[in-house]
Every structure is written in C-alpha cells, then in structure tokens.
Design a protein around this motif. Structure first.
Motif, PDB file in Angstrom:
ATOM      1  N   GLU A 250       0.888  -1.239  -0.035  1.00  5.05           N
ATOM      2  CA  GLU A 250       0.180  -0.011   0.034  1.00  5.05           C
ATOM      3  C   GLU A 250       0.734   1.353  -0.065  1.00  5.05           C
ATOM      4  N   ASN A 251       1.903   1.277   0.887  1.00  2.00           N
ATOM      5  CA  ASN A 251       2.901   2.399   0.879  1.00  2.00           C
ATOM      6  C   ASN A 251       3.557   2.547  -0.438  1.00  2.00           C
ATOM      7  N   LEU A 252       3.912   1.354  -1.206  1.00  2.00           N
ATOM      8  CA  LEU A 252       4.429   1.591  -2.731  1.00  2.00           C
ATOM      9  C   LEU A 252       3.631   2.012  -3.575  1.00  2.00           C
ATOM     10  N   LYS A 253       2.562   2.491  -3.555  1.00  2.00           N
ATOM     11  CA  LYS A 253       1.490   2.724  -4.779  1.00  2.00           C
ATOM     12  C   LYS A 253       2.353   3.933  -5.368  1.00  2.00           C
ATOM     13  N   ASN A 254       3.015   4.947  -4.847  1.00  2.00           N
ATOM     14  CA  ASN A 254       3.243   6.370  -5.453  1.00  2.00           C
ATOM     15  C   ASN A 254       4.915   5.912  -5.512  1.00  2.00           C
ATOM     16  N   SER A 255       5.544   4.882  -5.224  1.00  2.00           N
ATOM     17  CA  SER A 255       6.997   4.824  -4.958  1.00  2.00           C
ATOM     18  C   SER A 255       7.720   4.576  -6.652  1.00  2.00           C
ATOM     19  N   SER A 256       8.836   4.367  -6.439  1.00  2.00           N
ATOM     20  CA  SER A 256       9.699   4.201  -8.002  1.00  2.00           C
ATOM     21  C   SER A 256       9.576   2.711  -8.451  1.00  2.00           C
ATOM     22  N   PRO A 257       9.844   2.646  -9.580  1.00  2.00           N
ATOM     23  CA  PRO A 257       9.623   1.157 -10.157  1.00  2.00           C
ATOM     24  C   PRO A 257      10.775   0.437  -9.503  1.00  2.00           C
ATOM     25  N   VAL A 258      11.791   0.778  -8.941  1.00  2.00           N
ATOM     26  CA  VAL A 258      12.927   0.108  -8.300  1.00  2.00           C
ATOM     27  C   VAL A 258      12.326  -0.624  -7.146  1.00  2.00           C
TER      28      VAL A 258
ATOM     29  N   TRP B 177       9.016  -0.912  -6.255  1.00  2.00           N
ATOM     30  CA  TRP B 177       8.220  -2.113  -6.949  1.00  2.00           C
ATOM     31  C   TRP B 177       8.755  -3.468  -6.999  1.00  2.00           C
ATOM     32  N   ARG B 178       9.927  -3.299  -7.919  1.00  2.00           N
ATOM     33  CA  ARG B 178      10.466  -4.578  -8.273  1.00  2.00           C
ATOM     34  C   ARG B 178      11.130  -5.336  -7.238  1.00  2.00           C
ATOM     35  N   SER B 179      11.880  -4.663  -6.331  1.00  2.00           N
ATOM     36  CA  SER B 179      12.354  -5.200  -5.297  1.00  2.00           C
ATOM     37  C   SER B 179      11.122  -6.043  -4.364  1.00  2.00           C
ATOM     38  N   ALA B 180      10.119  -5.124  -4.057  1.00  2.00           N
ATOM     39  CA  ALA B 180       9.095  -5.883  -3.314  1.00  2.00           C
ATOM     40  C   ALA B 180       8.416  -6.988  -4.240  1.00  2.00           C
ATOM     41  N   ILE B 181       8.526  -7.125  -5.335  1.00  2.00           N
ATOM     42  CA  ILE B 181       7.918  -8.159  -6.155  1.00  2.00           C
ATOM     43  C   ILE B 181       8.506  -9.397  -5.926  1.00  2.00           C
ATOM     44  N   GLN B 182      10.028  -8.931  -5.890  1.00  2.00           N
ATOM     45  CA  GLN B 182      10.834 -10.213  -6.108  1.00  2.00           C
ATOM     46  C   GLN B 182      11.123 -10.858  -4.413  1.00  2.00           C
ATOM     47  N   ARG B 183      10.824  -9.882  -3.317  1.00  2.00           N
ATOM     48  CA  ARG B 183      11.062 -10.439  -2.079  1.00  2.00           C
ATOM     49  C   ARG B 183       9.627 -10.964  -1.579  1.00  2.00           C
ATOM     50  N   ASN B 184       8.465 -10.587  -2.048  1.00  2.00           N
ATOM     51  CA  ASN B 184       7.376 -11.012  -1.769  1.00  2.00           C
ATOM     52  C   ASN B 184       6.788 -12.348  -2.353  1.00  2.00           C
ATOM     53  N   LEU B 185       6.628 -11.919  -3.806  1.00  2.00           N
ATOM     54  CA  LEU B 185       5.934 -13.347  -4.544  1.00  2.00           C
ATOM     55  C   LEU B 185       6.974 -14.284  -4.547  1.00  2.00           C
ATOM     56  N   ALA B 186       8.545 -14.086  -4.835  1.00  2.00           N
ATOM     57  CA  ALA B 186       9.128 -15.265  -5.175  1.00  2.00           C
ATOM     58  C   ALA B 186       9.338 -16.019  -3.787  1.00  2.00           C
ATOM     59  N   ARG B 187       9.071 -15.677  -2.637  1.00  2.00           N
ATOM     60  CA  ARG B 187       9.104 -16.542  -1.523  1.00  2.00           C
ATOM     61  C   ARG B 187       8.075 -17.439  -1.681  1.00  2.00           C
ATOM     62  N   GLY B 188       6.810 -16.849  -1.799  1.00  2.00           N
ATOM     63  CA  GLY B 188       5.711 -17.650  -1.940  1.00  2.00           C
ATOM     64  C   GLY B 188       5.705 -18.690  -3.197  1.00  2.00           C
ATOM     65  N   LEU B 189       6.027 -18.304  -4.246  1.00  2.00           N
ATOM     66  CA  LEU B 189       6.307 -19.208  -5.434  1.00  2.00           C
ATOM     67  C   LEU B 189       7.273 -20.523  -4.948  1.00  2.00           C
TER      68      LEU B 189
END
Length: 277
Positions: free
Chosen positions: A76-84, A86-98
């Motif tokens: 939620e806090n990342l909505k207005n943040s940079s692509p960097v 976002w991409r870090s958050a995607i890797q850290r969150n979704l990758a662990r789950g996958l």
C-alpha cells in the motif's frame, strides 16, 4: 501452459498470475516429475497495476495460495513509489511464495528486458529440482548481461519481509527496498567480494568441515552467482592458506578455481583474526 522445446521435455512454461497457476499444481510437478523445470513469466507493468488493486489481487492470490506471503501494508505504501522499489518488493514477496508453495529445490527470480526499442520488462522465475539446471540458467543471465537485472543484495539475499526495510520498525523515513543491479562487470565484482566476506567466515564458524557441493546446495539459489563465481570468491582464502580444500583422495587444492563438488572445505588450523578478500 506450453512445453518448452529448447530444454528438457519436463520443462513447463506459464505466463502470469492471471493464468492462476496454483501452488498445489507446482508442488505436484516437482514431487512427481523427475528433473522438472518450470518457467513463470510476468509482465512487470501489469503485475504492478494488478498488485495495486488490493481487493482483486487478494482474491486472485488466495486462489493460487500466495496471499499469505504478501506484506500488504508495505505494498500500500509503495503505490506512489519508484519502479525500483516495486520490483524489489515483487521479488521479495512473491518469489518466496512461489518457491515455498512449489516445493522446488532451486530457483532464479530475476528480471529481463528484451532487446530492441521496447520499454517493457518482465519477471522471469525459473524453478527446478536440479542445481545444475539452476546454474545453467544463471550462466545465461550473466552472458546476456545487458538484458537481465535484479533489485536484491548483490551477493547473498533473503526473500520475504525484512524488518530493516520497515519504517515503523526502524524509525527511518521511507522504504529501503533495493537498488538495480545489472549482470555486468561491476555487479560481478561486487558479488564476488561480498561472497568472499560472507562465505569464508561461514566456513570458519561451521562446527564441521563442509562439502563444496553442500555449500552450493545451501546458498545456491540465494545468490546471483554461478558456481564458477563462488569458486572465485573462495579462491583468495584458499591461495592464502586461510581455507583448505581437500579432494576425496586427500589432495589439497592450491586454488579455489579447481574445487570439485565432493571436495571438503575447512578452515586452516591457525584461524586468522580477520579476512580481507
């Protein structure tokens, strides 16, 4: 779902969360198919937009078993943040789950930008039970350095929520969610130096000698390094005599680049006060 033609027959490719690739299906593949490899691809811009839609996203992620791995407050806090960020958050969150839901032993979780004038990037997740398959994929990343990138630590990284990135936990303003690393010479040097600083003390602190192959199994998917890069990271300590690498017939390796998977790594009898790679 399509079967890859340029890899083993057990390689399966999926495109995106919207295809609803469920964790149980991935787990079945990796528990029943010998030598299985699965490749997941996600369009980054679409994925960022999708993850911003909390209600729709939670429902979809619940269906595929990944919702419990998402730090929703941070997103939620990342909505207005940079692509960097976002991409870090995607890797850290979704990758662990996958990785955890699939049951795969090895993985790569990096980004690729195709050649040409296109500006879009996609997230390429490779899951496998074979460390060799993982290493081959990492070699491809470094060979195609101009097109691959990641937003994690340059040497050994962790997935999922990190307290040090939490503004409320640290009292620091803003989110520290990574910086971009290309698979270039600079990244290679940083990776090797970081691995030297971390792996040598790890071996010293181990209560028992460790097989090089076991070390690879333990840290292989938590680094952007290839096996050869890990050998290079250990090379200074072995050449200096701080670490010993012995073959199964008792021979001592003179340099790190000649280490085999069944070699035993152990600290020298005289432990150094500090190690500088």
């Amino acid at each position: 779902m399509t079967t890859g033609h340029d890899r083993a027959e057990s390689t399966v490719t999926f495109a995106g969360i919207r295809n609803q690739v469920p964790g149980p299906l991935l787990r079945t593949i990796f528990s029943q198919v010998k030598g299985a490899e699965v490749i997941l691809t996600f369009n980054v811009d679409s994925l960022i937009t999708f993850l911003s839609d909390k209600e729709q996203c939670r429902t979809k992620l619940q269906q595929i078993g990944l919702d419990k791995y998402i730090d929703w407050r941070t997103l939620e806090n990342l909505k207005n943040s940079s692509p960097v960020a976002w991409r870090s958050a995607i890797q850290r969150n979704l990758a662990r789950g996958l990785v955890e839901e699939s049951g795969a032993k090895h993985h790569t979780i990096f980004y690729i930008t195709p050649a040409g004038s296109t500006s879009w990037t996609y997230w390429l997740v490779h899951l496998s039970n074979s460390f060799k398959a993982r290493d081959v994929m990492m070699e491809l990343h470094w060979q195609q350095a101009n097109h691959f990138s990641h937003y994690l630590e340059p040497d050994i990284f962790t997935l999922g929520y990190r307290t040090n990135d939490d503004e409320e936990a640290t009292g620091q303003n803003g989110l520290n969610l990574g910086q971009a690393f290309q698979f270039d010479a600079i990244a290679s040097d940083r990776c090797r130096a970081g691995l030297s600083e971390k792996l040598v003390p790890l071996i010293f602190d181990s209560s028992q000698p460790i097989l090089f192959g076991r070390l690879l199994e333990n840290i292989g998917s938590s680094t952007p390094a290839t096996v050869d890069m890990i050998r290079l990271a250990l090379d200074p300590a072995i050449r200096a005599g701080d670490l010993s690498a012995k073959s199964k017939d008792g021979k001592t390796r003179a340099k790190g680049t000649t280490i085999h998977s069944d070699d035993v790594l152990l600290p020298s009898p005289q432990k150094p006060l500090f190690f500088v790679p």
